[in-house]
Design an enzyme around this catalytic site. Structure first.
Site, PDB file in Angstrom:
ATOM      1  N   ALA A 288       0.812  -1.212   0.000  1.00  0.00           N
ATOM      2  CA  ALA A 288       0.000   0.000   0.000  1.00  0.00           C
ATOM      3  C   ALA A 288       0.847   1.265   0.000  1.00  0.00           C
ATOM      4  O   ALA A 288       0.359   2.331  -0.380  1.00  0.00           O
ATOM      5  CB  ALA A 288      -0.919  -0.002   1.214  1.00  0.00           C
TER       6      ALA A 288
ATOM      7  N   SER B 243       4.531   1.045  -0.922  1.00  0.00           N
ATOM      8  CA  SER B 243       5.654   0.887  -1.842  1.00  0.00           C
ATOM      9  C   SER B 243       5.539  -0.434  -2.583  1.00  0.00           C
ATOM     10  O   SER B 243       4.859  -1.360  -2.142  1.00  0.00           O
ATOM     11  CB  SER B 243       6.998   0.940  -1.097  1.00  0.00           C
TER      12      SER B 243
ATOM     13  N   ASP C 157      -1.465 -10.565  -1.274  1.00  0.00           N
ATOM     14  CA  ASP C 157      -0.227 -10.542  -0.496  1.00  0.00           C
ATOM     15  C   ASP C 157      -0.344 -11.315   0.811  1.00  0.00           C
ATOM     16  O   ASP C 157       0.624 -11.957   1.241  1.00  0.00           O
ATOM     17  CB  ASP C 157       0.252  -9.110  -0.251  1.00  0.00           C
ATOM     18  N   THR C 158      -1.519 -11.306   1.432  1.00  0.00           N
ATOM     19  CA  THR C 158      -1.667 -12.076   2.666  1.00  0.00           C
ATOM     20  C   THR C 158      -1.597 -13.571   2.398  1.00  0.00           C
ATOM     21  O   THR C 158      -1.039 -14.328   3.204  1.00  0.00           O
ATOM     22  CB  THR C 158      -2.998 -11.736   3.358  1.00  0.00           C
TER      23      THR C 158
ATOM     24  N   THR D 220       0.319  -2.484   7.068  1.00  0.00           N
ATOM     25  CA  THR D 220      -0.727  -1.469   7.075  1.00  0.00           C
ATOM     26  C   THR D 220      -2.002  -2.024   7.709  1.00  0.00           C
ATOM     27  O   THR D 220      -2.692  -1.352   8.468  1.00  0.00           O
ATOM     28  CB  THR D 220      -1.010  -0.984   5.647  1.00  0.00           C
TER      29      THR D 220
ATOM     30  N   ASN E 267      -9.789  -8.867   9.429  1.00  0.00           N
ATOM     31  CA  ASN E 267      -8.950  -7.696   9.198  1.00  0.00           C
ATOM     32  C   ASN E 267      -8.972  -6.784  10.416  1.00  0.00           C
ATOM     33  O   ASN E 267     -10.047  -6.477  10.940  1.00  0.00           O
ATOM     34  CB  ASN E 267      -9.456  -6.906   7.996  1.00  0.00           C
TER      35      ASN E 267
ATOM     36  N   GLY F   5       6.012  -6.650   7.907  1.00  0.00           N
ATOM     37  CA  GLY F   5       6.779  -5.530   8.435  1.00  0.00           C
ATOM     38  C   GLY F   5       6.605  -5.328   9.923  1.00  0.00           C
ATOM     39  O   GLY F   5       7.524  -4.871  10.613  1.00  0.00           O
TER      40      GLY F   5
END
Length: 482
Positions: free
Chosen positions: A3, A5, A232-233, A254, A291, A401
């Site tokens: 979201a 980069s 991505d998850t 994020t 989420n 991250g």
């Protein structure tokens, strides 16, 4: 593609010795949403150029590029016209156009029935709501093909058209049990089913590079593009370094995606009421998760402070936050007030005042509030997931991250009362690479993939501290007690 980069990563995978799994960042480029009059959009052309630039660097740095795979966030899409041209930059999921649209959808397909088919958590930006908001627009009327973001980038690399299953499963138009699009839902909602291309599975061939892409990057036209777990998850969960049963995962960036990997979906009234989702995972598995707003609250706070001339260096700020008074102020990270960009510290303070709490007094106290609130949200989501699925959680794997944030990892362990294994930070890229490697016979099933991650990537283990009753009391105070 994240979201904030995008990055092109080169991965090496091999069977020699105890196995090889190495990642190198080849190119990183910003992902800056663009606010236009009346809308918030992704600059997808800039993102695509970043992909081409990164592939060009990879071609110059490696003479043995064996495959390319693309993953990104979910729910957002591009529309192509009859000539295959993009109809405007894709909307950003934080755009406000979907406000109030869910009621219109529920009037056509009741929420319980929608969940029975899709097993999908209600989120205000699900693709089905975006399409309902676009109903009757010139853009949607002119569209002939809808491609999710990774499928769009794959199309531009190869010319092929397809819809990878893990991303398709996040749209609200995907039959969770059948593992395919739901024509029934599309027809009832007045959505043109011909927009949606055939489903691909992780590991399927997506084509080879178009001549202009080969010329632009220096890679051979014969270079294959492989469909990976393109949400991505889903890629991150594929790389969770679990070596036994009874694990939960937190894919933390994020957003925090908190849940379990299951063999069957949990589509019950209780799971709908708890707003849990059943998204497609690798090899027919299901990601049963919820989420949570995630580190967006922290990153948006840092951005706000920087814009006001009060930048804060993250390391010292985290040290100060660790020394700040526990449970001084707490928020529900999923309150809608925190969804859109803006003054996050101000919103946190206003939330505290509205709920009878004293707002954080400085930057460190704000950070402590954010991280404790996230830890409580993680606790609530995992406790509920375990209860709804009948699963006994023994360990939590925190990847992405957020695994670099030591304070968040420790607080999550304290809140859940469970050990937390942090890492790898680049779980999404590793899962992407491993699916490609598996198609070439370099690694075996999911268990072998995970053992390889556990053997080769740096991990850190956190054990719970303190009195769990204090966390229970804090959870009840903010309504995050599962």
């Amino acid at each position: 593609m994240g979201a904030t980069s995008g990055r092109v990563m080169a991965g090496r995978v091999g069977r020699e010795g105890r196995g090889t799994l190495e990642l190198t960042e080849v190119h990183r480029f910003p992902n800056r949403p663009v606010r236009l009059p009346g809308s918030l959009r992704w600059d997808v052309l800039a993102l695509y150029q970043g992909v081409l630039d990164g592939l060009g660097r990879a071609a110059r740095g490696y003479d043995d590029v064996a495959s390319i795979g693309i993953d990104s966030w979910a729910v957002d899409y591009g529309l192509l016209d009859a000539d295959g041209q993009l109809l405007g930059n894709p909307y950003h999921y934080r755009d406000i156009r979907t406000e109030g649209v869910d009621e219109r959808v529920r009037n056509t397909v009741p929420a319980a029935e929608l969940y029975r088919i899709t097993g999908l958590q209600h989120l205000p930006f699900n693709t089905v709501l975006q399409l309902a908001a676009a109903s009757g627009s010139v853009q949607l009327t002119a569209a002939r093909t809808l491609l999710m973001i990774p499928d769009l980038l794959t199309h531009w690399l190869t010319g092929s058209v397809g819809a990878e299953a893990t991303n398709a499963s996040t749209t609200g138009l995907f039959d969770a049990r059948a593992g395919d699009w739901s024509p029934e839902l599309m027809d009832r909602l007045g959505i043109d089913r011909s927009l949606f291309p055939p489903i691909r599975r992780p590991g399927d061939a997506a084509g080879t590079l178009l001549p202009y892409v080969a010329a632009e990057t220096g890679l051979p036209e014969s270079t294959p593009v492989t469909a990976v777990a393109s949400h991505d998850t889903a890629s991150a969960v594929a790389a969770v370094p679990a070596t036994g049963p009874g694990f939960a995962y937190l894919s933390c960036g994020t957003w925090s995606l908190a849940g379990l990997e299951l063999a069957e979906p949990v589509i019950t009234e209780a799971s709908r009421a708890a707003n849990f989702t059943n998204e497609a995972g690798l090899d027919g598995s299901y990601r049963f998760l919820r989420n949570v707003m995630g580190l967006w609250l922290l990153s948006e706070s840092l951005r706000t402070w920087a814009d006001r001339g009060r930048p804060a260096e993250l390391g010292p700020l985290m040290e100060q936050a660790a020394r700040s008074r526990p449970f001084a102020a707490l928020v529900d990270p999923d309150d809608p007030v925190f969804l859109t960009p803006g003054d996050m510290p101000g919103r946190i303070a206003a939330y505290c005042e509205r709920t009878g709490q004293r707002p954080p007094t400085d930057q460190a106290a704000t950070v402590r509030c954010v991280l404790e609130s996230l830890a409580l949200a993680h606790r609530a989501a995992l406790c509920t997931a375990a209860e709804l699925s009948g699963t006994d959680i023994r360990v939590v794997h925190l990847v992405g991250g957020g695994s670099r944030n030591e304070l968040l990892c420790q607080l999550t362990s304290d809140a859940t009362g469970l050990p937390v294994v942090a890492g790898p930070a680049e779980a999404t890229a590793l899962g992407n690479v491993l699916v490609q490697a598996r198609t070439r016979g370099l690694v075996g099933d999911r268990a072998e993939m995970r053992r390889l991650v556990a053997r080769t990537q740096p991990l850190r283990r956190y054990e719970p501290r303190g009195d769990g009753r204090a966390w229970s009391s804090a959870a009840a105070r903010v309504g995050l007690d599962g």
